[in-house]
Every structure is written in C-alpha cells, then in structure tokens.
Design a protein around this motif. Structure first.
Motif, PDB file in Angstrom:
ATOM      1  N   GLU A  89       0.833  -1.205   0.000  1.00  0.00           N
ATOM      2  CA  GLU A  89       0.000   0.000   0.000  1.00  0.00           C
ATOM      3  C   GLU A  89       0.871   1.262   0.000  1.00  0.00           C
ATOM      4  O   GLU A  89       0.561   2.257  -0.676  1.00  0.00           O
ATOM      5  N   ASP A 138       2.363   1.716  -3.511  1.00  0.00           N
ATOM      6  CA  ASP A 138       1.325   2.185  -4.438  1.00  0.00           C
ATOM      7  C   ASP A 138       1.151   3.696  -4.323  1.00  0.00           C
ATOM      8  O   ASP A 138       1.097   4.417  -5.333  1.00  0.00           O
ATOM      9  N   GLU A 139       1.048   4.189  -3.092  1.00  0.00           N
ATOM     10  CA  GLU A 139       0.833   5.620  -2.885  1.00  0.00           C
ATOM     11  C   GLU A 139       2.068   6.422  -3.289  1.00  0.00           C
ATOM     12  O   GLU A 139       1.959   7.503  -3.881  1.00  0.00           O
TER      13      GLU A 139
END
Length: 247
Positions: free
Chosen positions: A202, A205-206
């Motif tokens: 996560e 991804d960011e």
C-alpha cells in the motif's frame, strides 16, 4: 523526475522499500542498478527482471563507495538518478549509559552513507539529462521517537541536508525527499507484521502515485506521514530558509 527512461541507482535494494522501488521502477521502463550488502537479497531483487542489475556495495566503506562510483559510471554512463535508501534502525534506551556501537553504525549508514554516495556521483549527475537525487528520510525526521532517538536524529540530519542540497543543485539536479511513515518492513525486529504500520504494498502504491505527479513534489509524503510533517509550518519555513540563503 521522469517516470521512465531513467537509469536509477538504488542503495539498500535487497529488501523492503528499496526492493519494491527497484521492482516498480524497472516495470515502468527504467534501468535499475540495485545495490546492498546482501548478495542473496540482491539475487531475489533481480530474479527474472532483466532491467535490474544487482551490485554488492557497502555504503559504510568510503573506499568501496568511491571505487564503485567510478565503475558504475563507466558501466552505466546514462546513470541519472541516485536513490539514497540504505539505512538501519536500532531501538535503544537513551536514558542509560550503553554501548554506542549501534548508534555509531546508524550515523555512519544513515548520514555518511548518503553523503559519500552523493559526493562520489554529484559531478556526473550535474551533467546528466533529467538528473535527480532521492534521499529517503522518515516521518521521525519531523517528530522523533524516544526509543529510536539516534535513528530519528540521523533522519532529521538527512532531511536538513536534503533541503540544502536541493537549493545548491537547483539549476542542475532535482532533489527529492522520500519520508516514509512506519511501514511493515524488516527495519526493526517484528516490524514486518506490526499492527498499525502501513502495509508495504500500500505504501509503494501511494508513493508511485506521488512520483507520477507533474511536477514531482519536493517531498514524497504519503497521507500517513502528513500529521508528522504538519508539526512544521512549511510556509514559514520556506520563507525563512529562502531569506537565510539569499545572495
């Protein structure tokens, strides 16, 4: 910073954030030189990925850094991005006398490592098209952890140095700070599964979404680290920094 077509050197790329960045950037069409002390970890990073070139390097060894820099520029003359990611964190009790070996190792790895890598490559990068330096700091550079007091201090030093480097190289090399929050990696024992920490996928991804912004933000800070950065009034800081360094 361009999202593809770069030749990117990443330190500390045998696991965690460095490994994930190597994978994502290679998938995006970049050539990646992945370095670390662990040959085994680098083999895992490069396995099945033709765009990733693993090279063993210990950033705490100044002679090795200098020799490596000369060799890598000769081997990869298109090198245009340096990512200073290698770092270590040791938890400690700052209220009691202790063996300072861990603290000295953190200072050497987290401060002298990026300084030496940058010093060895900056002249080359100044002449490279679309050049960039990415320094990995931490949310703890803004608000320290008492259990990680020296680690936090090294990252605060790296943040300060990054600001100065950005100003000094403003007409030649883009300088970017990457400031992670607590992420589920192997940085400290048990951290890879620690509740409350951001899952690594996560986080990456960011981060990749932020790197894709045009222009690239000078500080790559995901939402989880924003409350720590908010302790600094950025507008006032920028104004005072500019005034202090004018002329």
């Amino acid at each position: 910073m361009k999202t593809s077509g770069n030749t990117i050197l990443i330190t500390g790329a045998s696991a965690g954030i460095g490994q994930q960045l190597a994978w994502r950037w290679s998938e995006a069409g970049n050539t990646v030189i992945a370095t670390a002390r662990s040959q085994k970890g680098l083999e895992e990073t490069a396995k099945g990925r033709d765009r990733i070139h693993p090279r063993v390097l210990d950033v705490t060894d100044p002679e090795a850094v200098a020799d490596f820099a000369r060799g890598v520029v000769a081997e990869f003359p298109a090198l245009n991005v340096l990512v200073n990611n290698a770092g270590i964190m040791r938890l400690e009790d700052a209220a009691a006398a202790r063996d300072l070996a861990d603290d000295e190792d953190m200072i050497t790895t987290n401060i002298l490592g990026p300084l030496r890598m940058t010093n060895a490559l900056v002249d080359h990068l100044r002449t490279a098209p679309d050049a960039a330096i990415v320094n990995v700091t931490s949310g703890l550079a803004y608000v320290p952890s008492v259990r990680g007091a020296v680690y936090s201090a090294t990252k605060a030093a790296a943040r300060s140095w990054t600001d100065s480097l950005r100003f000094a190289l403003k007409d030649a090399v883009e300088v970017i700070e990457l400031a992670p929050p607590g992420v589920q990696t192997g940085l400290t024992p048990g951290q890879s599964t620690r509740e409350g920490y951001m899952p690594l996928d996560e986080y990456i991804d960011e981060v990749m979404g932020l790197f894709a912004q045009v222009p690239t933000p000078p500080v790559i800070a995901v939402q989880r680290v924003v409350p720590l950065r908010a302790t600094i009034d950025q507008e006032k800081y920028d104004a005072v920094f500019a005034a202090l360094n004018a002329g």
